[in-house]
Design a protein around this motif. Structure first.
Motif, PDB file in Angstrom:
ATOM      1  N   THR A 216       0.837  -1.210   0.000  1.00  0.00           N
ATOM      2  CA  THR A 216       0.000   0.000   0.000  1.00  0.00           C
ATOM      3  C   THR A 216       0.869   1.255   0.000  1.00  0.00           C
ATOM      4  O   THR A 216       0.579   2.224  -0.717  1.00  0.00           O
TER       5      THR A 216
ATOM      6  N   THR B  33       1.073   4.061  -3.090  1.00  0.00           N
ATOM      7  CA  THR B  33       0.605   5.430  -2.820  1.00  0.00           C
ATOM      8  C   THR B  33       1.728   6.450  -2.902  1.00  0.00           C
ATOM      9  O   THR B  33       1.505   7.606  -3.285  1.00  0.00           O
TER      10      THR B  33
ATOM     11  N   GLN C 222     -11.480  12.830   3.102  1.00  0.00           N
ATOM     12  CA  GLN C 222     -10.585  12.035   3.922  1.00  0.00           C
ATOM     13  C   GLN C 222      -9.903  12.908   4.973  1.00  0.00           C
ATOM     14  O   GLN C 222      -9.747  14.117   4.784  1.00  0.00           O
TER      15      GLN C 222
ATOM     16  N   TRP D 251      -6.220  12.814   6.815  1.00  0.00           N
ATOM     17  CA  TRP D 251      -4.884  12.197   6.854  1.00  0.00           C
ATOM     18  C   TRP D 251      -4.258  12.561   8.192  1.00  0.00           C
ATOM     19  O   TRP D 251      -4.177  13.748   8.557  1.00  0.00           O
TER      20      TRP D 251
ATOM     21  N   TYR E 170      -2.103   7.619   8.680  1.00  0.00           N
ATOM     22  CA  TYR E 170      -3.379   6.913   8.632  1.00  0.00           C
ATOM     23  C   TYR E 170      -4.339   7.737   7.774  1.00  0.00           C
ATOM     24  O   TYR E 170      -4.591   8.909   8.070  1.00  0.00           O
TER      25      TYR E 170
ATOM     26  N   MET F 240      -8.063   8.217   6.671  1.00  0.00           N
ATOM     27  CA  MET F 240      -9.359   7.848   7.239  1.00  0.00           C
ATOM     28  C   MET F 240     -10.498   8.394   6.391  1.00  0.00           C
ATOM     29  O   MET F 240     -10.452   9.529   5.903  1.00  0.00           O
ATOM     30  N   ASP F 241     -11.521   7.555   6.210  1.00  0.00           N
ATOM     31  CA  ASP F 241     -12.720   7.953   5.492  1.00  0.00           C
ATOM     32  C   ASP F 241     -13.634   8.718   6.446  1.00  0.00           C
ATOM     33  O   ASP F 241     -14.019   8.212   7.501  1.00  0.00           O
TER      34      ASP F 241
ATOM     35  N   ARG G  32     -17.377   7.084   6.719  1.00  0.00           N
ATOM     36  CA  ARG G  32     -17.468   5.827   7.465  1.00  0.00           C
ATOM     37  C   ARG G  32     -16.685   5.882   8.779  1.00  0.00           C
ATOM     38  O   ARG G  32     -16.830   5.007   9.627  1.00  0.00           O
TER      39      ARG G  32
ATOM     40  N   THR H 132     -13.550   5.335   9.337  1.00  0.00           N
ATOM     41  CA  THR H 132     -12.681   4.157   9.443  1.00  0.00           C
ATOM     42  C   THR H 132     -11.345   4.445   8.779  1.00  0.00           C
ATOM     43  O   THR H 132     -11.220   5.355   7.949  1.00  0.00           O
TER      44      THR H 132
ATOM     45  N   GLU I 148      -8.695   3.752   6.105  1.00  0.00           N
ATOM     46  CA  GLU I 148      -8.619   3.142   4.779  1.00  0.00           C
ATOM     47  C   GLU I 148      -7.220   2.607   4.482  1.00  0.00           C
ATOM     48  O   GLU I 148      -7.074   1.550   3.866  1.00  0.00           O
ATOM     49  N   LYS I 149      -6.192   3.356   4.881  1.00  0.00           N
ATOM     50  CA  LYS I 149      -4.819   2.964   4.571  1.00  0.00           C
ATOM     51  C   LYS I 149      -3.921   3.264   5.759  1.00  0.00           C
ATOM     52  O   LYS I 149      -4.138   4.238   6.486  1.00  0.00           O
TER      53      LYS I 149
ATOM     54  N   GLU J 127      -6.339   9.379  -3.773  1.00  0.00           N
ATOM     55  CA  GLU J 127      -7.323   8.677  -4.593  1.00  0.00           C
ATOM     56  C   GLU J 127      -8.712   9.213  -4.339  1.00  0.00           C
ATOM     57  O   GLU J 127      -9.029   9.608  -3.228  1.00  0.00           O
TER      58      GLU J 127
END
Length: 1263
Positions: free
Chosen positions: A938, A942, A1197, A1199, A1215, A1217-1218, A1221, A1223, A1225-1226, A1263
């Motif tokens: 990942t 990225t 997002q 970050w 990290y 994060m969405d 949601r 949560t 993501e990466k 993304e």
């Protein structure tokens, strides 16, 4: 240096010290002046002054250093007149000139009510020693002032400025001799350059005029002698020359010439006993005129009948130009100008000749200006009198000037001189011996010639269509504006010529090797093999702006010869607009009250001019602050002066007089110092200038002054020596080098080993500079590639030739018919082995390279070089792989440094263990084999690229703040300035700017203070505001890339900045500080428009949203109105509350109506709903995270930059994060050290900055 050595002569015949051409610094710079009286600008003198003003600071000198009257002594005139009476004047009568009177400021004491006559004196008590051959000094006689005035102190109290030798001055003021004439002659002017023993220059302007010789005119040192010399009492047909010499620290050739012209209108018709008073009044006027600071403000003074203009230098680094730079273009053809410049650049022994004494200095000074930013650092004596011709026998390089009458004599008697006849425009050699002077490169010369031919050198052609001016000052102003524009064109033209001669790339790779593009440009010039001495004393011209290079992937076949300049016409660079300030009239008699009135008028007019300025005209405002502060300092108003200097410091720090402010602070009395400490502005200024650390020498300066060690070195001393030598800066690499050079020995390095290593390195560098590849080979390589290593001729399975290594590939340079055979790029290497090949009874060491692109293995019989090449190729292969895995090209640069150090180590040791020692530098190859660490998929997908803002530093530096600014196509900008930029704040107030279109350095490191920087924001597309730990907001101009403005209204660390862009300019900028203060600023006028205090303190960040300010304090997040009234408060309560919890930062998500926050030292993120902020926040724990350091919003997002665990080690992690949601993501493993800062680039990329162990910036795709 002995007195008899000609090169050490002082007055006008001195040398500037050092050797060669170099950057403008050191000699010729301002000297620390001696103390002066607060009511008289200029150099002070003696104990009487010290008693009058015991605690006032030393002020910078005004325009005048010294004014002298010179002529024939009384006895000589008497004898000459008697001879003329008895025999008549048959021919010129030559006499020995001497100094008659000297006038040195100050001209009034603070307590005086009458002018001080003490400063008119003979040179008999000059404190400064003459370096000319000693002769009997003249008798000491005190000059008299106004009848009835007080007697001044002994002339011993008068200080003659450094660099002025009064015993040598007469022959320089009368270089052709003092001749009694039979008829009156025209007044004439010539110019002097006087150099003291330290190389500091002062400048003299001399005006000669003739007076009839009568008995009542016989005078000496201002005394009138009523002595009848004969029955008739006069000598018909006798005219005696006198000279007035003005000496200044500044080369105001035209201005002082105009001043002396005004003086002569009075001297020629006044009575003898009035001469001294006229000269003294003239000198007193000049001594009160301050020198203008660098910038667009020129000073005007009414000398009657002319308005005299004293121009300023364009900027602190530029020379002061007050002469007509086109004079050499009128005297010489352009080809001859180029030939003369080549003589100066190669440090020849040059002599100018002319029948005009004035032209000798003016033409020589024009050529000095043509060399800027280089400086002639040899002997510079533009005028030699007949008694000084022996100076031409000096064996060192020099530039001197002689009268045309001595041309034949000098040509026959001296050897190795280049003789330049200004009158005829010819260049010859003494004794008809050819001197080896290289030609200017052809393309640069052709461009220069065509640009000269396109210049308009005759002002009359511009006036042909205009009516005649009826105002002499109006006509002079028109001529001055024309000359200013022409001078600007000539300066741009000569600067471009120098850049064309010494072509360099914008960034030099370290170690230095010529790029393929540079080789191509060398071959494009037929004179590329010109004299090697051409660059012996040249500094790096990296700081000179050169045209942007073509893209790196362009074909070499497309390179146009116009790269030296796109146009052969003169550069259309309009001169910067200038402004003038008219100095008030000076009233006489010059007593203390009149001087104070003059200063009061200056302050009043400066204040009036400042009041009429537009708020955005900060450049001109800064110059007014400077002048008003200087005048108030002369008045003795020290606190008012310091307030002006504080305003100057905030407005334009480039012209801030640090040394002057320091001495002013030191001279404050106890009550004044107490009063200053009570004023916040002055307290800050005093702290800034008194606590400032001494300037650290630049790396280039250390390299120039590098000396080989003379004793054994331990590790720390070795690191210092290598860094000073300019070989390597990185401390870690130098540690590896030390280990390699001390394998099997005591851990210290002896001087002989260091000398051998240094010589090996320099020889390899010189050999690489001499590499010349055929064009057919260069077409196969990238323009940025450099040949770093070339083997001997070896046999390979692909032919005989030399193996060449660049940073990208290996190739074979075949012999016989030169050709290019690709071996492999480092990226395509699959295996490298060192084996033995058998030939008959011989076993030959052979290098084998297997590649992914070819089945056939490359084999080369490298013999004794095999082991070294094996190490080097494996290290480059490993460096290339690491660079690809980590998307970081610096691994290749470090691998290059390693392999070149290996080569130098093997050449130094020359022992069986040399290869083993060199293997200590195979760091990346060892890392690849011993510690293979897979990059998470990942992260690899990225990560786009990594850049290193600490490149060139001795150790990595933490990246504290990042700011991305989009590109703007502003017509006022250069194309490269319109590119998007990445602003990177390192520790200790350093800022580096990258071009975000190519991720290359746009602006090398510059400082904004010395403290940690906390925040950055862009305002109005032309300003970057930077908040600092030292409570100052620094403002960077994005066009000039300089920080010249500061805002000092905060009283503690500036922690946050936010911009409110309205539909109508100007923007409003909000700033906050740790003590809870929030200020609103007008971005154009830089004035505070609002202020309020947030309760609780600990304010760490602010955001603008919905017309309100959101403020992050220690234990809460407040929403406040623009007037400071609180609307809402968010706190962590209940089960989430941790002991000592304080907010680190927060982000607003308007679309989702969310607020995301993090606390210092914790791995949790808190999310509030803005629809119901009273509800407790949602807590999201980040897995394997130790603590959160920063966070930003990107699209939908969040970050989060953290310190966390990866493969069992603490790393810098991000990290993603969405927001919808809530949560993760990466998880991105970003850096070897903690992630300190994040910023977004148009929501397409995110940039992260690492801590001090790594110090790099990673660029991530969004993304």
């Amino acid at each position: 240096m002995s007195e008899d050595q000609p090169a050490a002569a002082s007055a006008g015949a001195g040398q500037s010290g050092g050797r060669g051409c170099g950057p403008k610094s050191g000699p010729g710079g301002p000297r620390r002046p001696s103390p002066v009286c607060p009511v008289g600008l200029g150099r002070g003198g003696g104990a009487a002054m010290a008693e009058a003003a015991p605690h006032h600071p030393a002020l910078p000198s005004g325009l005048l250093e010294l004014c002298a009257l010179l002529g024939a002594p009384r006895d000589s005139l008497r004898c000459s007149e008697q001879v003329a009476q008895r025999k008549g004047v048959k021919g010129p009568s030559f006499l020995d000139p001497e100094v008659l009177s000297v006038f040195v400021p100050p001209f009034v004491m603070k307590e005086d009510s009458q002018p001080a006559a003490s400063n008119c004196t003979t040179p008999g008590k000059n404190r400064k020693r003459s370096f000319r051959k000693k002769r009997e000094r003249p008798r000491v006689e005190l000059g008299k002032g106004v009848p009835g005035g007080p007697r001044g102190p002994d002339p011993e109290d008068v200080n003659i400025p450094n660099g002025v030798d009064l015993l040598a001055l007469p022959q320089l003021c009368f270089p052709g001799g003092l001749c009694v004439a039979s008829e009156p002659r025209e007044d004439c002017v010539h110019f002097l350059v006087l150099t003291d023993i330290c190389g500091n220059r002062t400048y003299g302007v001399v005006a000669q005029y003739y007076r009839p010789l009568h008995d009542e005119y016989c005078f000496y040192n201002g005394r009138t002698h009523w002595e009848a010399l004969g029955p008739g009492g006069s000598a018909a047909g006798c005219f005696v020359p006198f000279a007035v010499c003005v000496v200044s620290r500044f080369p105001y050739y035209n201005a002082l010439k105009d001043c002396l012209s005004c003086l002569l209108t009075h001297l020629k018709f006044c009575k003898d006993f009035e001469v001294d008073n006229h000269i003294k009044d003239f000198a007193a006027k000049l001594s009160l005129i301050p020198s203008p600071p660098p910038g667009p403000l020129h000073l005007i003074f009414n000398m009657k009948p002319l308005q005299i203009v004293f121009p300023s230098r364009a900027d602190p680094e530029s020379p002061l130009i007050d002469l007509d730079l086109h004079l050499p273009l009128l005297c010489f053809r352009p080809e001859k100008v180029l030939q003369i410049l080549s003589c100066l650049l190669t440090e020849q022994r040059v002599v100018f000749f002319s029948s005009s004494w004035a032209l000798l200095t003016l033409v020589a000074e024009c050529f000095m200006a043509y060399l800027h930013p280089l400086q002639w650092q040899h002997t510079f004596v533009p005028i030699l009198s007949g008694q000084m011709l022996d100076f031409l026998m000096a064996p060192t390089s020099f530039l001197m000037g002689c009268h045309l009458d001595h041309f034949e004599e000098v040509s026959k008697e001296a050897d190795g001189l280049i003789l330049i006849n200004i009158d005829s425009g010819n260049i010859t050699y003494s004794n008809d011996e050819e001197v080896d002077v290289p030609d200017i490169p052809l393309l640069a010369a052709q461009t220069f010639i065509q640009r000269v031919q396109s210049l308009q050198l005759h002002h009359e052609l511009d006036l042909a269509h205009l009516c005649a001016s009826t105002d002499v000052n109006e006509g002079r102003a028109s001529r001055r504006a024309w000359q200013q524009q022409l001078n600007c064109q000539i300066q741009q033209m000569t600067l471009q010529l120098l850049v064309s001669i010494f072509r360099i790339n914008g960034m030099l790779l370290s170690p230095r090797r010529p790029t393929i593009e540079k080789m191509a440009s060398r071959k494009s010039s037929v004179s590329h093999t010109a004299h090697r001495r051409m660059v012996v004393s040249m500094p790096n011209l990296q700081d000179i702006t050169v045209p942007e290079l073509p893209p790196r992937n362009s074909s070499l076949r497309k390179i146009q010869t116009t790269e030296y300049g796109s146009s052969h016409t003169v550069l259309d660079v309009p001169p910067k607009s200038t402004h003038t300030f008219k100095i008030p009239e000076i009233h006489f008699p010059l007593v203390a009250q009149c001087v104070q009135a003059f200063y009061a008028d200056c302050v009043a007019q400066l204040s009036k001019a400042m009041g009429s300025l537009a708020p955005e005209n900060s450049v001109l405002l800064a110059r007014y602050f400077y002048l008003r502060g200087l005048v108030q300092l002369m008045q003795g108003q020290l606190l008012d002066a310091l307030l002006d200097f504080q305003s100057l410091y905030k407005t334009d720090v480039r012209v801030f007089p640090t040394d002057l402010v320091q001495t002013t602070v030191e001279s404050l009395s106890a009550p004044e110092r107490t009063q200053a400490e009570r004023m916040p502005e002055l307290r800050r200024l005093i702290s800034e200038v008194m606590d400032r650390p001494a300037d650290v020498p630049k790396a280039d300066d250390r390299v120039k002054n590098f000396e080989l060690p003379k004793k054994h070195m331990q590790l720390d001393d070795f690191v210092k020596r290598v860094q000073e030598s300019g070989i390597v800066k990185d401390t870690v690499i130098i540690h590896r080098l030390f280990e390699a050079l001390t394998v099997g020995h005591e851990k210290q390095i002896d001087p002989e080993t260091f000398k051998d290593f240094y010589n090996c390195w320099k020889e390899a560098e010189a050999e690489a500079q001499e590499v010349s590849l055929p064009l057919s080979v260069m077409e196969q390589l990238d323009k940025s590639e450099c040949v770093y290593k070339l083997s001997r001729s070896v046999k390979t399975n692909r032919g005989v030739g030399k193996i060449a290594m660049t940073q990208k590939r290996l190739f074979l340079l075949t012999e016989g018919r030169p050709g290019y055979v690709e071996i492999s790029t480092f990226r395509n290497i699959e295996d490298v082995r060192s084996t033995m090949a058998t030939f008959l009874l011989l076993r030959i060491p052979t290098l084998k390279i297997k590649t992914t692109s070819k089945k056939e293995v490359f084999e080369a019989n490298l013999k004794t070089e095999c082991d070294l090449w094996h190490l080097m190729v494996k290290e480059m292969w490993a460096g290339r792989k690491l660079a690809d895995d980590h998307k970081d090209p610096q691994y290749v640069q470090q691998a290059l440094t390693h392999i070149l150090l290996m080569d130098a180590v093997v050449g130094t040791l020359q022992s069986p263990g040399a290869i083993y020692a060199a293997s200590k530098l195979s760091y990346f190859d060892r890392m690849k084999n011993e510690m293979p660490m897979a990059i998470p998929k990942t992260t690899s997908e990225t990560l786009k690229h990594k850049i290193n803002p600490s490149e060139g530093e001795t150790t990595p530096r933490a990246v504290d703040v990042l700011l991305y600014t989009p590109g703007h196509l502003d017509p006022a900008e250069k194309v490269e300035d319109a590119h998007p930029k990445l602003w990177c704040a390192l520790n200790e107030g350093k800022v580096i700017v990258f071009d975000a279109s190519s991720w290359t350095i746009h602006q090398h490191c510059f400082r904004v203070g010395t403290s940690k920087l906390n925040c950055m924001v862009m305002a109005e597309q032309s300003q970057v505001w930077v908040g600092s730990e030292d409570s100052v907001i620094y403002i960077i101009n994005v066009h000039s890339m300089s920080c010249n403005k500061q805002l000092t209204d905060h009283r503690s660390s500036v922690t946050g900045l936010a911009v409110q862009d309205g539909e109508q300019a100007p923007s409003t900028v909000y700033s906050c500080s740790a003590d809870g203060t929030v200020l609103a600023w007008n971005a154009s006028s830089l004035r505070v428009t609002g202020r309020f205090q947030v309760p609780g303190g600990g304010l760490s960040a602010i955001r603008l949203h919905g017309g309100r300010l959101w403020c992050c304090t220690g234990d809460s997040i407040l929403m406040v109105n623009m007037n400071g009234s609180s609307c809402q408060k968010l706190k962590i309560t209940g089960s989430f509350k941790e002991t000592g919890t304080s907010f680190l930062g927060f982000q607003l998500m308007p679309e989702q109506e969310q607020l995301w926050a993090a606390c210092a030292g914790y791995p949790d993120v808190y999310v509030w709903s803005l629809q119901d902020p009273a509800q407790p926040p949602q807590r999201i724990h980040l897995q394997d995270c130790s603590e959160i350091n920063c966070m930003i919003r990107v699209k939908k997002q969040i970050w989060v930059g953290t310190t966390g665990l990866s493969q069992g080690q603490l790393k810098g992690k991000i990290y993603v994060m969405d927001a919808e949601r809530r949560t993760v993501e990466k998880e991105l493993v970003a850096h070897a050290d903690t992630v300190k800062t994040l910023c977004s680039a148009e929501d397409r990329y995110v940039l992260s900055g690492a801590g001090p162990e790594e110090g790099k910036i990673a660029i991530w795709k969004v993304e």
